[in-house]
Scaffold this active site. Structure first.
Site, PDB file in Angstrom:
ATOM      1  N   ALA A 112       0.763  -1.099  -0.031  1.00  0.00           N
ATOM      2  CA  ALA A 112      -0.117  -0.012   0.073  1.00  0.00           C
ATOM      3  C   ALA A 112       0.914   1.188  -0.041  1.00  0.00           C
ATOM      4  O   ALA A 112       1.947   1.213   0.528  1.00  0.00           O
ATOM      5  CB  ALA A 112      -0.887   0.019   1.244  1.00  0.00           C
ATOM      6  N   SER A 115      -0.388   8.599   2.429  1.00  0.00           N
ATOM      7  CA  SER A 115      -0.008   9.933   2.493  1.00  0.00           C
ATOM      8  C   SER A 115       1.422  10.085   2.933  1.00  0.00           C
ATOM      9  O   SER A 115       2.219  10.954   2.424  1.00  0.00           O
ATOM     10  CB  SER A 115      -1.133  10.818   3.111  1.00  0.00           C
ATOM     11  OG  SER A 115      -1.008  10.413   4.513  1.00  0.00           O
ATOM     12  N   ALA A 117       3.597   7.445   4.128  1.00  0.00           N
ATOM     13  CA  ALA A 117       4.612   6.282   3.863  1.00  0.00           C
ATOM     14  C   ALA A 117       3.793   5.286   2.841  1.00  0.00           C
ATOM     15  O   ALA A 117       2.860   5.299   2.644  1.00  0.00           O
ATOM     16  CB  ALA A 117       4.905   5.670   5.334  1.00  0.00           C
ATOM     17  N   VAL A 119       4.046   0.982   2.388  1.00  0.00           N
ATOM     18  CA  VAL A 119       4.437  -0.468   3.239  1.00  0.00           C
ATOM     19  C   VAL A 119       4.868  -1.561   2.122  1.00  0.00           C
ATOM     20  O   VAL A 119       3.998  -1.776   1.027  1.00  0.00           O
ATOM     21  CB  VAL A 119       3.120  -0.680   3.937  1.00  0.00           C
ATOM     22  CG1 VAL A 119       3.255  -2.173   4.581  1.00  0.00           C
ATOM     23  CG2 VAL A 119       2.649   0.225   5.025  1.00  0.00           C
ATOM     24  N   ASP A 274      -7.570   8.182  13.138  1.00  0.00           N
ATOM     25  CA  ASP A 274      -7.623   7.933  11.674  1.00  0.00           C
ATOM     26  C   ASP A 274      -8.246   6.771  11.317  1.00  0.00           C
ATOM     27  O   ASP A 274      -7.621   5.801  10.672  1.00  0.00           O
ATOM     28  CB  ASP A 274      -6.197   8.192  11.086  1.00  0.00           C
ATOM     29  CG  ASP A 274      -6.116   8.404   9.683  1.00  0.00           C
ATOM     30  OD1 ASP A 274      -7.057   8.988   9.265  1.00  0.00           O
ATOM     31  OD2 ASP A 274      -5.211   8.285   8.905  1.00  0.00           O
TER      32      ASP A 274
END
Length: 935
Positions: A112, A115, A117, A119, A274
């Site tokens: 993924a 915004s 970072a 992964v 979040d």
């Protein structure tokens, strides 16, 4: 871009007026798609904080058009990835080791990209499967610049549209967002939340009753810019096909996520800010559980804010205006106007159940209608023109602590809409909110040495009374209570104990105001007798002579003493109010009109049946027509000012005393017993014990509402302290002689509160400056607030009575003018006791040996000679005030846990036995609710 989109929608608004109805929907759909593409393109270009904004917008399927949702959802985890070379350089720099030294395998394609970072999946040298979160190079500078730009845009919006002032939100965002840029911080947050939610149990730990069933990856290693976590194989929430293939129950998954957040917010006071769909997975193995990711943005709440949020939630769920305003005050949320009904509606919208995405348009329409309704109410109250109301922001102060909380609730609502499920937040979150408050409320004296409020003990009997209160408190029969008693004109008991409400741990103090239900009738009756004493009224007079409209429908022969004696035959008047609309009780003029239209059910003067609701308005109508003054004016002139009990006895409270209000609750054990009891012949058919349980069950919800508390309901809506009510009866016991000053030593001596509270002024921005005049729409309130922008009175806002309010004469008396303040006796009739009890020369005005004299319940001593010794009046919940004339004894009990007499009777019997005063027969023998105090 914000300006372009703003002007685009403004243009569409204008074009809509010239477009046929059949084409309007298409016009808006094209505008939404056009602007959504603009937003997406710009966000991808700008990166940073704007991606966060896009992620938030992409979750709001409950309010945003489909065009925005479908385009922006790719921002959750599908942004263009950064080059692998950049990723490897960051890892090597952070750990000081090569990729080969760290990983046995590293997957180049990211799982993924979001915004801050991206992964990657990897395998450590020891063989453990992990994910590696790597911060984008240069993102810190971009985020900080974005925050600066966002602040500028928000300030511009606040200037252009003042009702959309989001400065408190962006200020909180500027404070919290930079924390996401330190992955060491995120690692610690992840460990804390995992431990709080019980994801990993340690030896000796036990599961809590509110444990949630979620998974959180273990932290393996972290630096400022790289975070290595345990790999968990899961399904993305936006992968509907896989969720269906694995048989995942989406409803249960979203409910468990909601429970996890309720635990974080209300129990832990430490929560992830979040919760967008990209930060969740669902485990592939059964039972399928949510996997919580990304704890970079977290919020820590203080204990006081956590409790205030829980209190706000529960107040909203129970419709408790007082607790809601108290919670808002505790968290620092201030409003510029006094409109509790609108505040409750807005809060209910805040905690409303989520709706599936296919109901988004209807949901948005209803929200807009609600907003327009609230703005119209503000416009009418504030007397603003259309231009002014568009620029008026009702919020005076918005605490930063609840910005992230509000964002989380909106994101959760958007998540459930995206998943096409319906979540009832009031049901799911309630146990968690209750647990944190009940954990901090010491419900009885066994765990709270301060349960009895710290005031001096006046007598031996008060010391014994306090021991009894401790016993009753330990058995959960008392929530909050006051007891005050006078003997021979002196205070011998003045005790307060317990807490203000089920979810309000503040202590009951001597000046706390309790709702006393029908004990109010004793005040209204006293006002009628005061008018008789002052030559304004005669007990033998036909009511129709005083109140001409009353003569309709065969009521021309009803006399004043019939009303006071409960023999007018109007006992069931307004009985259908509960089924029709209980809020009609707040309409003074409407209720008087209904009294005029009512029809007697029994022959006047022949049968005494308790006028449980109609009594107050019958008395009120007579008082106002006979005196030519408002009800409140006579109350203050007759009793409040002469007795010096300002601020502690109201029939219809003013704005400004909310912090001193006790909240009603119900003793459910007593309620069950009540419904099993047999009928009583002295009660009307609509007020019998076999259905009174149902009647009582909804009373706390209704009478905790602020608009009900502010209404003049002289049969059932008095608010007073026990020391004010006891002082009133002490004066009546002495034939109207005013007792010496109340001797209680407390932080707020009796009479120290102004009857009409005054408030510090709140400065309004120059662009929002308005003059607020007295509201015409004030039938639901006995007081209305007046705010003025007056340079000469910066320190004080003016408050005045509404159409039911006071006159300049009362203001004069408050300044010390007028002869009333000098009176030492409030009744001059030497036989006033006979008048109250309906005996002696007044005996012919009462029906035989009935329970009631002239407005008061009359008491015989339990073991006396059969003659009447005193009088008083009780309320349904157990609050009572009474006096014994022979023994110059007066007593009042006020409580907020409606116990229907059992608690009150034990207290009265103890005090009377200790003083060798006969126990009034109507106030004894109720230990098992065998004869509840309902009148």
């Amino acid at each position: 871009m914000a300006l372009i989109i703003y002007l685009d929608y403004k243009a569409v608004q204008r074009r809509e007026k010239w477009t046929s109805k059949s084409k309007r929907a298409a016009l808006w759909e094209k505008a939404h798609e056009r602007n959504a593409k603009r937003v997406l393109s710009l966000i991808i270009k700008l990166e940073g904080l704007w991606v966060k904004l896009g992620q938030y917008l992409s979750t709001r399927a409950d309010v945003l058009p489909e065009a925005y949702i479908s385009l922006l959802k790719q921002l959750q985890d599908s942004l263009p990835p950064r080059p692998l070379k950049e990723v490897c350089q960051t890892i090597k720099k952070e750990f000081g080791k090569t990729m080969d030294d760290l990983f046995a395998d590293f997957v180049e394609e990211p799982l993924a990209t979001a915004s801050i970072a991206q992964v990657h999946r990897a395998k450590l040298i020891n063989g453990q499967e992990v994910v590696v979160k790597v911060q984008h190079e240069g993102i810190r500078a971009i985020i900080l610049e974005d925050l600066k730009n966002a602040k500028s845009i928000v300030e511009w919006i606040a200037w252009a549209e003042p009702q959309y002032d989001f400065n408190p939100m962006i200020d909180e965002w500027c404070k919290e967002s930079p924390k996401e840029l330190d992955f060491n911080h995120e690692a610690e947050n992840t460990r804390i939340v995992s431990r709080n939610l019980g994801c990993k149990m340690f030896p000796g730990e036990s599961y809590s009753s509110n444990r949630v069933n979620v998974l959180i990856p273990d932290v393996i290693q972290s630096t400022k810019n790289v975070l290595i976590l345990e790999y968990m194989d899961g399904i993305r929430l936006n992968d509907s096909a896989s969720l269906e293939a694995f048989g995942v129950d989406k409803q249960k998954i979203v409910e468990e996520i909601t429970r996890a957040y309720a635990h974080q917010i209300y129990v832990d006071g430490f929560f992830n800010g979040d919760p967008h769909p990209g930060n969740f997975l669902v485990s592939k193995e059964a039972p399928h559980r949510p996997i919580l990711l990304d704890f970079g943005l977290t919020k820590k709440l203080s204990s006081s804010i956590k409790q205030a949020l829980a209190k706000m939630f529960l107040a909203s769920s129970e419709g408790d205006h007082v607790a809601l305003l108290s919670a808002m005050s505790e968290m620092g949320l201030r409003l510029r106007l006094d409109m509790p009904e609108q505040v409750m509606e807005i809060t209910n919208v805040f905690f409303r159940s989520s709706t599936p995405a296919n109901e988004a348009q209807q949901n948005l329409k209803s929200l807009n209608e609600q907003r327009e309704k609230n703005m119209k109410a503000i416009q009418e109250k504030m007397q603003l023109n259309p231009k002014e109301v568009k620029r008026f922001n009702p919020v005076d102060a918005f605490p930063g602590d609840i910005v992230i909380f509000a964002r989380v609730l909106n994101l959760l609502r958007g998540l459930s809409s995206t998943m096409n499920v319906r979540i009832v937040y009031l049901d799911i979150m309630r146990p968690f909110a209750e647990s944190v408050l009940q954990g901090n409320i010491n419900r009885g004296p066994s765990t709270n040495v301060q349960w009895i409020y710290n005031t001096p003990v006046h007598s031996d009997v008060e010391a014994k009374l306090r021991q009894l209160l401790v016993e009753l408190g330990n058995t959960d029969k008392i929530l909050g209570i006051q007891v005050c008693a006078y003997k021979d004109g002196e205070v011998i008991i003045d005790t307060a104990a317990g807490v203000l409400g089920r979810y309000d741990p503040r202590p009951v103090q001597p000046d706390t105001l309790f709702s006393v239900f029908s004990a109010t009738k004793g005040i209204a009756a006293g006002m009628l007798h005061w008018l008789v004493d002052n030559g304004k009224l005669k007990l033998e007079e036909n009511v129709a002579n005083i109140w001409p409209e009353f003569r309709r429908n065969g009521k021309e022969h009803i006399k004043v003493h019939h009303i006071l004696n409960h023999t007018s035959g109007l006992h069931n008047a307004l009985a259908n109010l509960r089924a029709e609309n209980p809020l009609l009780m707040t309409e003074w003029d409407e209720c008087l009109k209904r009294m005029e239209e009512s029809v007697p059910e029994t022959e006047t003067g022949k049968q005494q049946l308790y006028h449980y609701l109609s009594f107050g308005w019958l008395c009120g109508g007579i008082i106002e027509h006979a005196s030519g003054k408002k009800f409140q004016e006579i109350l203050e002139e007759a009793f409040i000012h002469p007795l010096k009990i300002e601020g502690e006895l109201y029939v219809g409270i003013p704005p400004g005393v909310e912090s001193r209000l006790a909240t009603l609750t119900l003793d459910t054990d007593d309620l069950k017993k009540l419904s099993e009891m047999q009928n009583r012949p002295e009660l009307p058919s609509t007020f019998q014990l076999n259905n009174i349980g149902e009647f009582a069950e909804y009373l706390p919800a209704i009478f905790n509402m602020l608009n009900i508390r502010r209404a003049i309901i002289p049969a059932a809506n008095g608010h007073c302290s026990a020391r004010a009510l006891a002082r009133y009866y002490a004066a009546l016991a002495d034939g109207g002689m005013v007792p010496p000053p109340h001797s209680s030593i407390s932080n707020s001596p009796l009479g120290s509160h102004p009857q009409i509270p005054k408030f510090p002024s709140k400065k309004i921005h120059e662009k929002q400056k308005v003059k607020v005049e007295e509201s015409n729409d004030s039938k639901q309130s006995s007081y209305a607030r007046i705010e003025e922008d007056n340079d000469d009175e910066d320190d004080v806002e003016k408050y005045s009575r509404s159409s039911r309010g006071t006159s300049e004469g009362i203001a004069k008396r408050e300044r010390g003018g007028g002869s009333e303040s000098k009176k030492s006796k409030i009744f001059s009739n030497p036989k006033v006791h006979e008048a109250f009890m309906g005996v002696g020369e007044y005996g012919n005005l009462c029906l035989g040996d009935g329970t009631f004299g002239l407005g008061f319940r009359r008491f015989k001593s339990k073991d006396g000679d059969g003659s009447y010794t005193g009088f008083g009046h009780s309320g349904m919940g157990g609050s009572t005030g009474f006096c014994d004339v022979r023994n110059r004894f007066a007593m009042a009990v006020t409580l907020n846990k409606m116990s229907f007499g059992g608690v009150t009777s034990k207290i009265v019997e103890l005090v009377c036995s200790e003083l060798n005063v006969p126990v009034p027969e109507g106030l004894s023998g109720s230990h098992d609710v065998s004869r509840p105090l309902i009148n």
